[in-house]
Write an enzyme that holds these catalytic residues in place. Structure first.
Site, PDB file in Angstrom:
ATOM      1  N   TYR A  54      -6.847   4.801   1.869  1.00 40.98           N
ATOM      2  CA  TYR A  54      -7.491   3.827   0.984  1.00 40.98           C
ATOM      3  C   TYR A  54      -8.785   3.216   1.519  1.00 40.98           C
ATOM      4  O   TYR A  54      -9.397   2.391   0.849  1.00 40.98           O
ATOM      5  CB  TYR A  54      -6.511   2.704   0.609  1.00 40.98           C
ATOM      6  CG  TYR A  54      -5.824   2.046   1.808  1.00 40.98           C
ATOM      7  CD1 TYR A  54      -6.449   1.028   2.509  1.00 40.98           C
ATOM      8  CD2 TYR A  54      -4.568   2.465   2.223  1.00 40.98           C
ATOM      9  CE1 TYR A  54      -5.838   0.440   3.597  1.00 40.98           C
ATOM     10  CE2 TYR A  54      -3.952   1.875   3.325  1.00 40.98           C
ATOM     11  CZ  TYR A  54      -4.581   0.862   3.996  1.00 40.98           C
ATOM     12  OH  TYR A  54      -3.977   0.274   5.077  1.00 40.98           O
ATOM     13  N   ARG A 101      -8.742  -5.869  10.506  1.00 41.39           N
ATOM     14  CA  ARG A 101      -7.575  -5.098  10.933  1.00 41.39           C
ATOM     15  C   ARG A 101      -8.059  -3.694  11.251  1.00 41.39           C
ATOM     16  O   ARG A 101      -8.254  -2.883  10.343  1.00 41.39           O
ATOM     17  CB  ARG A 101      -6.544  -5.073   9.798  1.00 41.39           C
ATOM     18  CG  ARG A 101      -5.139  -4.667  10.240  1.00 41.39           C
ATOM     19  CD  ARG A 101      -4.277  -4.301   9.048  1.00 41.39           C
ATOM     20  NE  ARG A 101      -4.650  -2.999   8.524  1.00 41.39           N
ATOM     21  CZ  ARG A 101      -4.493  -2.613   7.254  1.00 41.39           C
ATOM     22  NH1 ARG A 101      -3.970  -3.443   6.368  1.00 41.39           N
ATOM     23  NH2 ARG A 101      -4.876  -1.413   6.861  1.00 41.39           N
ATOM     24  N   HIS A 137      -1.883  -0.906   8.681  1.00 47.28           N
ATOM     25  CA  HIS A 137      -1.120  -2.137   8.507  1.00 47.28           C
ATOM     26  C   HIS A 137       0.011  -2.218   9.525  1.00 47.28           C
ATOM     27  O   HIS A 137       0.261  -3.257  10.129  1.00 47.28           O
ATOM     28  CB  HIS A 137      -0.560  -2.196   7.083  1.00 47.28           C
ATOM     29  CG  HIS A 137       0.423  -3.285   6.882  1.00 47.28           C
ATOM     30  ND1 HIS A 137       0.057  -4.608   6.807  1.00 47.28           N
ATOM     31  CD2 HIS A 137       1.769  -3.271   6.773  1.00 47.28           C
ATOM     32  CE1 HIS A 137       1.139  -5.358   6.641  1.00 47.28           C
ATOM     33  NE2 HIS A 137       2.183  -4.566   6.625  1.00 47.28           N
TER      34      HIS A 137
HETATM   35  C1  LIG Z   1       7.139 -11.515  -0.324  1.00 42.51           C
HETATM   36  C2  LIG Z   1       6.643 -10.235   0.266  1.00 42.51           C
HETATM   37  N1  LIG Z   1       6.033  -9.346  -0.519  1.00 42.51           N
HETATM   38  C3  LIG Z   1       5.589  -8.171  -0.011  1.00 42.51           C
HETATM   39  C4  LIG Z   1       5.740  -7.871   1.311  1.00 42.51           C
HETATM   40  C5  LIG Z   1       5.233  -6.541   1.869  1.00 42.51           C
HETATM   41  N2  LIG Z   1       4.097  -6.762   2.746  1.00 42.51           N
HETATM   42  C6  LIG Z   1       4.248  -6.892   4.071  1.00 42.51           C
HETATM   43  S1  LIG Z   1       2.813  -7.277   4.838  1.00 42.51           S
HETATM   44  C7  LIG Z   1       1.934  -7.239   3.380  1.00 42.51           C
HETATM   45  C8  LIG Z   1       0.475  -7.523   3.381  1.00 42.51           C
HETATM   46  C9  LIG Z   1       0.148  -8.806   4.043  1.00 42.51           C
HETATM   47  O1  LIG Z   1      -1.223  -8.990   4.104  1.00 42.51           O
HETATM   48  P1  LIG Z   1      -1.873 -10.226   4.862  1.00 42.51           P
HETATM   49  O2  LIG Z   1      -1.201 -11.482   4.440  1.00 42.51           O
HETATM   50  O3  LIG Z   1      -3.336 -10.156   4.669  1.00 42.51           O
HETATM   51  O4  LIG Z   1      -1.496 -10.023   6.387  1.00 42.51           O
HETATM   52  P2  LIG Z   1      -1.933  -8.862   7.364  1.00 42.51           P
HETATM   53  O5  LIG Z   1      -0.858  -7.828   7.300  1.00 42.51           O
HETATM   54  O6  LIG Z   1      -3.262  -8.353   6.916  1.00 42.51           O
HETATM   55  O7  LIG Z   1      -1.982  -9.482   8.717  1.00 42.51           O
HETATM   56  C10 LIG Z   1       2.796  -6.927   2.333  1.00 42.51           C
HETATM   57  C11 LIG Z   1       2.372  -6.780   0.923  1.00 42.51           C
HETATM   58  C12 LIG Z   1       6.392  -8.837   2.092  1.00 42.51           C
HETATM   59  N3  LIG Z   1       6.600  -8.641   3.410  1.00 42.51           N
HETATM   60  N4  LIG Z   1       6.831  -9.996   1.561  1.00 42.51           N
END
Ligand SMILES: Cc1ncc(C[n+]2csc(CCOP(=O)(O)OP(=O)(O)O)c2C)c(N)n1
Ligand SMILES: Cc1ncc(C[n+]2csc(CCOP(=O)(O)OP(=O)(O)O)c2C)c(N)n1
Ligand SMILES: [Mg+2]
Ligand SMILES: [Mg+2]
Lengths: 355, 324, 355, 324
Positions: free
Chosen positions: A264, A251, A255
């Protein structure tokens, strides 16, 4: 498979014609440009939010390209490039970014939360992981109805920690549902690095726990992504069941527009990935093949920009959805209590505009 | 017509609809070979096979998540949750996904499905085999909630629920699974959603209830009738969207309201019903509306009959509201 | 390790003295007898429910024996034999079966849902799997506070499909919590056989997905169970993190008194397991060692029976908990609304007795 | 005393309590290095280290389940759920375990912990970053539910919640995280649970509310004051167990009641409050009590300001109830 200098390791070649590569390349470039533009729009306060795919274009668009038109894709939230490739009209996507009256989702969800049934594309949701189990059910239904259909589902490395990953993988393994689990391992879940996400060596090997074959692929290598995804889709159609693909990528941005990664991670962590930029690699390949050059690049960028600007112009000048649409689609038919609430809202004073 | 209990009537509805509509599938824990721990799906595995009556791994989240996916595809899943107390591992899929799918997709992805699950106490089940969690679903926009009290309604409401285009939570009061018996027509019929039944007419006080407590309310109504109080007992049948017209008409007639349910009082459905009546018929109320419900504790084991709002607790409430 | 003829394969001997084996054997026999008696009581309508451990005694009691007194155990619902070994007083257990006024759980939960903090024993709950994640948190707390403590958690093969297994294993792997995951693979989750539960080859290998070492053991071999569990507990204390143990055993009875296994499995499926009866194996071992004979067996059975009968007599003649206890312990202090509800209940008429 | 916003006040409370009580630990997604997506835990990772401010894998069920285990051990975990919309994967651990632990163990296993999570709309968050799910927890016996409206209360209530022996859901209204500012004492103090605050005195109508909607109610109160209506605005602060005495005393004084909350109307907390008032002060009510709430739809995006029960919708309700 695709070396960093743009040459192709012959043994796993998915046999893409130059025209095919061009098509994908254009989509990758369009995606990158739109990403940049949307961040700008957000900074200008013209849209509320964007979640981009910077650096993950080969993984996202290559995997979508590997699926047949009749197959189905269940999105996470970072795959608008794949949706566009599948036929989501750009205008429709941009209307969603503005949540206006033309947005088929009727301005009800945040930007980047769109839907497109005609592109065999699911509905973007925020809660992490829910789409995985649904994709398994969808693939399972196709299997029960004896349709030749593969279903692909996107998710991130962080999402493998969710209840949903476990349920989806376990049901897929037991019922041998024809689906492709496509894990974008981009190194981060917001600020949490993969070492904090799991103690397993790889994400691919998580398949062992479910009797689902796992494969790890260089997610910045377009050809490898297409090849591996195709093979997984073929397994679906041959009745061999699900496959878990881990696409190793990165990435490169924050985010989302709400995130500042400098809090971070060190800037120089990103550097090696700049060199592995998936778009650059394909461009070098096309240039070596004599199918691409600076002029064409410029023309493409201009065309993308132009189309984008027009879409934004239209979207921005389109009004908000009608007030009464607030109450549609909760149920198919409007029940008495929503009829009353709609009446109350329409008859009452309007809210102040400012946030 | 034949005499059936609730289990048989629900089983009959499932069989009929599976014969009529090939899109209907059942999935859940122990629903297949063994026919469900309450035997509600007995015989269906033999008749429709493993592709349509599916024993799943032990995961409610998996069951509901997969069922949502099947519904998106166009099937009509009727998942069973073995006890409603075990629905919470699937709560996210129900609340965040199932309930919101049609809305968030602008109508592109409706989910036609029915979640069947037994509810309620009085079977010596303790905390985790006795709860009546309807209000945790009624609050969630996009869901419909049904709770039948007798075999005729159970069959007719289940057929209506399966054919309804929206997701339905179908709560089966397990205490009367076998105790409630009655005539049930053999073929196809439906009992429309969102229509309450007036189980007993009366002029003095309106009693709103549903499920197993209906019989307690009827019993209490008979007892207070001996003292000259005529209670009108309404079996809501569909809890949400509730049949507001029947409720309001009755309260306008009687001027008094008692709501009875097993679930804990605080935040229970009774509060909603009382507020609705206040909004629509406040100036007809001649006395403060009264709740007779489960207490605000986890569901107990040994003392469960003291916990439940049975007839002996409804009678004083009815007499009390008459004095108000 | 413990051959079916009662002789011991020397290489993994946990070095149990004959006295130790005798102690465990007595507990196994007591457990078996109580199981049988409780089923009878349930059939007679004197208790409401029982969930037994027929055939799983070596796995359950051996694993508990392997843990030190200061360690903690988080139960599933089928391990009362382990609780008794850990110091749960028999009377307390039987009081719980009757839900009477002496039951420390105050008759609030079903039979077999007891608690015993002084035995370092958790609280039995019905919802599948929840104890696993809690055990990880408990072990983690001990680790953060730098206490030398191991925590063991019991669960069934079916429970590996729950959200909780995934969360517990994943957190345990990432934070290297000192805990032992003890999976009783008894072949069934009510009517669902293990093939329907997972497509993985074994339950032990599910550890790979979490970076947690997994080991499979003959759960009907007391010595192997003790040896493997001890090794896992030692790893906890040495800071090496969690271990997943799969104990291969068999649920020889119904799921509980509410279940009739004839509906879904052939009687002859049970037969081979009768030959592998874990209690028989230990008895033969002790007989070979000259430490056991028919007289001692008879004396033991009589003593167990006697003690059980007395406990039942006392429990059955103990009244139900006081009405007002219904409102205690919801919170530490009684809030106004519960004070009102208690007052209302106490002042009102009593419920009919019959169910 | 220093000026703080809600984020700073909550951060201050966490820091103080972690310094005072070594049993307190924080865990959640992104709470460590980055200090939370709303920066509520900023600086705590540096001060207390990775053993007490813990970034976890992405699983709310894991966070809460592990926190329950820590609490059983004797620690005092203060887990954060990034948005209350994402609490549902942990709902089973909260409803089936956390809430019932003390009760089902006869008091042997209490759980002293606080779940902090942002709630509410008005930040362009759409369905999944805007919900206000309090009533799904108020219905569950064994939980306490708190929702502060200003920095002073936020700090004092959080300190009281952490020291409270029972599990507390601590809902932080994110729309006013930074907008609500005020003087906050530097050291230790608590605001006791279950005590409401009368934010504005008035004689004509009682307004019950909490969280971000307090400011809308106060605004509406000022506006109707121009028309001679004096509204008494009560900030409940603790939603459950609610401060019934303050509510009843106010309604007895004013004879009129309006309840305002963001959550959807049906099955929302307003229904409970109205029913309580009916039970305790019915004969003092001079008009039908009124609810001004979110609508019974998923939370929208573009039209969110029309969805929320802001001042412009409260004013007509206040004027309306005066005519009743
Ligand atoms: C159940 C839930 N918990 C927390 C979040 C907040 N949140 C949104 S994206 C994310 C991180 C996701 O990481 P990853 O699965 O690696 O996907 P990426 O964003 O790196 O594509 C979090 C913690 C959420 N959307 N849903
Ligand atoms: C969340 C949840 N879902 C369903 C049930 C009903 N149930 C009780 S035990 C059981 C089977 C458990 O099987 P397994 O984990 O293998 O343990 P075993 O009973 O074989 O020891 C089921 C489905 C439950 N208690 N909790
Ligand atoms: Mg990621
Ligand atoms: Mg089992």
């Amino acid at each position: 498979m695709l070396r960093e200098d743009g040459t192709l390791a012959p043994e796993y070649d998915p046999q893409l014609s130059t025209d095919e590569v061009l098509r994908i390349y254009r989509q990758m470039v369009q995606t990158r440009i739109i990403d940049e533009r949307l961040v700008t729009l957000q900074r200008q306060g013209r849209i509320g939010f964007h979640i981009g795919s910077l650096g993950e274009e080969a993984a996202i668009i290559g995997s979508a390209y590997a699926m047949r038109e009749e197959d189905w894709l269940f999105p996470c939230y970072r795959e608008f490039g794949a949706a566009l490739l599948r036929g989501l009209p750009l205008q429709r996507y941009i209307d969603n970014m503005f949540g206006n009256a033309n947005d088929p989702v009727k301005g009800r969800q945040m930007p980047d939360h769109y839907t497109c049934r005609e592109a065999h594309w699911g509905s973007v949701s925020s809660p992490i992981g829910t789409q995985m189990t649904q994709a398994v059910g969808f693939a399972w239904a196709a299997k029960i109805e004896k349709k030749q259909l593969a279903t692909l589902v996107y998710f991130g490395d962080g999402s493998t920690s969710s209840n949903e990953f476990h349920n989806a993988m376990n049901f897929a393994g037991v019922f041998r549902t024809p689906c492709v689990f496509f894990c974008r391992n981009n190194g981060w879940a917001i600020s949490v690095p993969v070492e904090r996400q799991t103690a397993s060596q790889t994400f691919a090997e998580k398949g062992i726990a479910y009797g689902v074959p796992g494969v790890r692929v260089d997610g910045n290598d377009l050809f490898a992504v297409v090849g591996v995804t195709r093979r997984a889709a073929e397994r679906c159609l041959a009745g061999e069941g699900p496959t878990l693909i881990e696409a190793l990528t990165y990435r490169m941005g924050g985010h989302s527009t709400s995130d500042d990664p400098n809090r971070y991670r060190a800037a120089d962590e990103v550097k090696p990935w700049v060199e592995r930029d998936p778009i650059e690699r394909v461009r070098r390949y096309l240039e070596l093949a004599g199918a691409w050059d600076g002029d064409r690049e410029e023309a493409l960028r201009e065309a993308v920009d132009q189309e984008f600007r027009e879409a934004v112009k239209l979207a921005e000048s389109t009004p908000a959805p009608e007030l009464s649409t607030l109450f549609d689609d909760v149920y198919r038919d409007l029940p008495w209590h929503l009829a009353e609430q709609r009446q109350e809202l329409l008859a009452g004073p309007r809210a102040p505009k400012a946030h | 017509m034949s005499q059936m209990n609730m289990v048989q009537a629900i089983n009959d509805a499932l069989r009929l609809e599976m014969q009529r509509d090939p899109r209907v599938v059942i999935l859940g824990e122990d629903v297949g070979k063994v026919g469900g721990v309450f035997r509600v799906t007995a015989g269906l595995f033999d008749e429709f096979g493993d592709d349509r009556v599916i024993d799943t791994p032990l995961s409610e989240g998996g069951i509901i998540g997969a069922a949502v996916g099947m519904a998106l595809y166009g099937m009509v899943p009727v998942p069973e949750i073995q006890f409603s107390d075990f629905i919470f591992p699937a709560y996210d899929q129900i609340v965040s996904e199932l309930a919101k799918y049609r809305y968030r997709s602008g109508g592109e992805y409706p989910c036609n499905m029915v979640i069947r699950t037994p509810v309620g106490g009085g079977i010596r089940g303790g905390h985790y085999h006795s709860q009546h969690p309807e209000s945790l679903f009624i609050h969630v926009a996009g869901l419909k909630v049904v709770c039948p009290s007798n075999p005729y309604d159970a069959k007719g409401l289940l057929l209506a629920s399966i054919r309804d285009p929206d997701p339905v939570l179908f709560f089966e009061p397990k205490r009367i699974y076998r105790a409630a018996k009655g005539d049930v027509p053999e073929g196809d019929y439906t009992v429309p959603l969102s229509q309450a039944a007036i189980s007993r007419e009366g002029s003095d006080v309106t009693v709103l209830t549903y499920g197993a407590m209906l019989y307690e309310c009827l019993d209490a109504a008979e007892r207070v009738a001996e003292q000259g109080v005529q209670a009108e007992v309404i079996d809501l049948r569909t809890l949400w969207p509730v049949d507001i017209d029947t409720i309001v008409a009755s309260v306008k007639k009687t001027g008094r309201l008692v709501v009875v349910h097993e679930a804990p009082k605080t935040g229970g459905f009774a509060g909603e019903l009382i507020s609705l009546v206040c909004e629509k018929a406040f100036y007809h109320l001649q006395a403060a509306p009264v709740r007779v419900t489960g207490f605000d504790t986890p569901f107990p084991y040994t003392l469960e009959m003291e916990y439940l709002p049975l007839s002996h607790r409804i009678v004083p409430a009815l007499l009390g509201v008459m004095k108000g």
